[in-house]
Design a protein around this motif. Structure first.
Motif, PDB file in Angstrom:
ATOM      1  N   ILE A  54       0.838  -1.203   0.000  1.00 39.81           N
ATOM      2  CA  ILE A  54       0.000   0.000   0.000  1.00 39.81           C
ATOM      3  C   ILE A  54       0.868   1.247   0.000  1.00 39.81           C
ATOM      4  N   GLU A  55       1.952   1.240   0.772  1.00 41.67           N
ATOM      5  CA  GLU A  55       2.846   2.399   0.795  1.00 41.67           C
ATOM      6  C   GLU A  55       3.505   2.603  -0.574  1.00 41.67           C
ATOM      7  N   LEU A  56       3.872   1.515  -1.237  1.00 44.42           N
ATOM      8  CA  LEU A  56       4.437   1.635  -2.594  1.00 44.42           C
ATOM      9  C   LEU A  56       3.429   2.251  -3.555  1.00 44.42           C
ATOM     10  N   ILE A  57       2.180   1.828  -3.444  1.00 41.83           N
ATOM     11  CA  ILE A  57       1.136   2.302  -4.355  1.00 41.83           C
ATOM     12  C   ILE A  57       0.743   3.746  -4.044  1.00 41.83           C
ATOM     13  N   GLU A  58       0.519   4.036  -2.772  1.00 37.77           N
ATOM     14  CA  GLU A  58       0.010   5.348  -2.361  1.00 37.77           C
ATOM     15  C   GLU A  58       1.101   6.387  -2.111  1.00 37.77           C
ATOM     16  N   GLY A  59       2.322   5.938  -1.900  1.00 35.63           N
ATOM     17  CA  GLY A  59       3.419   6.872  -1.634  1.00 35.63           C
ATOM     18  C   GLY A  59       3.437   7.399  -0.217  1.00 35.63           C
ATOM     19  N   LYS A  60       2.659   6.784   0.669  1.00 42.96           N
ATOM     20  CA  LYS A  60       2.667   7.165   2.080  1.00 42.96           C
ATOM     21  C   LYS A  60       2.267   5.944   2.907  1.00 42.96           C
ATOM     22  N   PRO A  61       2.707   5.910   4.168  1.00 44.17           N
ATOM     23  CA  PRO A  61       2.420   4.728   4.989  1.00 44.17           C
ATOM     24  C   PRO A  61       0.965   4.684   5.465  1.00 44.17           C
ATOM     25  N   ILE A  62       0.476   3.477   5.667  1.00 43.24           N
ATOM     26  CA  ILE A  62      -0.837   3.268   6.252  1.00 43.24           C
ATOM     27  C   ILE A  62      -0.623   2.977   7.740  1.00 43.24           C
ATOM     28  N   LYS A  63      -1.560   3.426   8.557  1.00 42.46           N
ATOM     29  CA  LYS A  63      -1.474   3.119   9.993  1.00 42.46           C
ATOM     30  C   LYS A  63      -1.671   1.613  10.158  1.00 42.46           C
ATOM     31  N   LYS A  64      -0.961   1.033  11.143  1.00 41.65           N
ATOM     32  CA  LYS A  64      -1.088  -0.405  11.338  1.00 41.65           C
ATOM     33  C   LYS A  64      -0.928  -0.784  12.806  1.00 41.65           C
ATOM     34  N   GLY A  65      -1.350  -2.007  13.090  1.00 37.97           N
ATOM     35  CA  GLY A  65      -1.213  -2.561  14.426  1.00 37.97           C
ATOM     36  C   GLY A  65      -1.376  -4.062  14.337  1.00 37.97           C
ATOM     37  N   GLU A  66      -1.265  -4.717  15.471  1.00 40.30           N
ATOM     38  CA  GLU A  66      -1.490  -6.155  15.504  1.00 40.30           C
ATOM     39  C   GLU A  66      -2.079  -6.542  16.840  1.00 40.30           C
ATOM     40  N   LEU A  67      -2.753  -7.678  16.836  1.00 36.38           N
ATOM     41  CA  LEU A  67      -3.340  -8.146  18.088  1.00 36.38           C
ATOM     42  C   LEU A  67      -3.329  -9.654  18.169  1.00 36.38           C
ATOM     43  N   ASP A  68      -3.253 -10.111  19.406  1.00 40.26           N
ATOM     44  CA  ASP A  68      -3.354 -11.530  19.714  1.00 40.26           C
ATOM     45  C   ASP A  68      -4.695 -11.710  20.393  1.00 40.26           C
ATOM     46  N   ILE A  69      -5.566 -12.492  19.806  1.00 40.32           N
ATOM     47  CA  ILE A  69      -6.960 -12.573  20.247  1.00 40.32           C
ATOM     48  C   ILE A  69      -7.233 -13.728  21.210  1.00 40.32           C
TER      49      ILE A  69
END
Length: 180
Positions: A54-69
């Motif tokens: 997405i960053e390659l396509i849009e030229g800016k980073p996307i917000k992200k996170g992760e979780l253990d459910i």
């Protein structure tokens, strides 16, 4: 378990991730209000790959996170020696309120993992929407949950198991079906 069929190789996984990245951008008209949240373990690695595309396509980073459910699962719970639930990590540094949260997982099966992930996200705030991206949808839902973005639909029987391997933990990329 015996390997029955090899479904996706490294190149096919790469193409699926690229296609999903484009679909996420298209559906959300950009990424400004989006947060990618990977469900540990393999979903978190796939979310990182999606974020890079997405960053390659849009030229800016996307917000992200992760979780253990694990704590949120009704059928799978780790416990301390004293039988108290083991609280697992939620690493989402962004406010989810009024954001479009895109959950990312490797395989969608019964829907219980996704339901648990939605509970975890809702505990953090009230998102504008929750979307689901999966590398593999194998069917057999027990809950009314469907993915918004799918790398590959793989019809399976309940006696089969879909195994996703990722370079980061398994040393190679691939998706295969195993029989019991």
């Amino acid at each position: 378990m015996t390997e029955k069929a090899n479904i996706l190789d490294e190149q096919a996984i790469g193409r699926a991730v690229t296609r999903i990245a484009h679909e996420i951008i298209e559906r959300n008209k950009g990424i400004d209000e989006c947060i990618l949240v990977g469900i540990k373990t393999r979903g978190a690695y796939l979310a990182k790959r999606l974020a890079e595309k997405i960053e390659l396509i849009e030229g800016k980073p996307i917000k992200k996170g992760e979780l253990d459910i694990t704590l949120y699962r009704d059928d799978l719970m780790l416990k301390h020696d004293n039988n108290e639930p083991l609280v697992q990590q939620v690493d989402i540094k962004h406010d989810v309120t009024d954001k479009k949260v895109i959950l990312v997982d490797d395989v969608l099966y019964t829907g219980r993992t996704v339901r648990a992930a939605m509970d975890a996200v809702m505990d953090l705030g009230r998102p504008a929407s929750i979307q689901l991206a999966v590398l593999v949808d194998r069917g057999h839902r027990e809950l009314p949950i469907r993915p918004d973005f799918v790398g590959k639909n793989i019809p399976t029987s309940n006696d089969e198991r879909v195994v996703v391997s990722v370079q980061e933990t398994d040393g190679k990329d691939g998706v295969s079906i195993h029989s019991k």
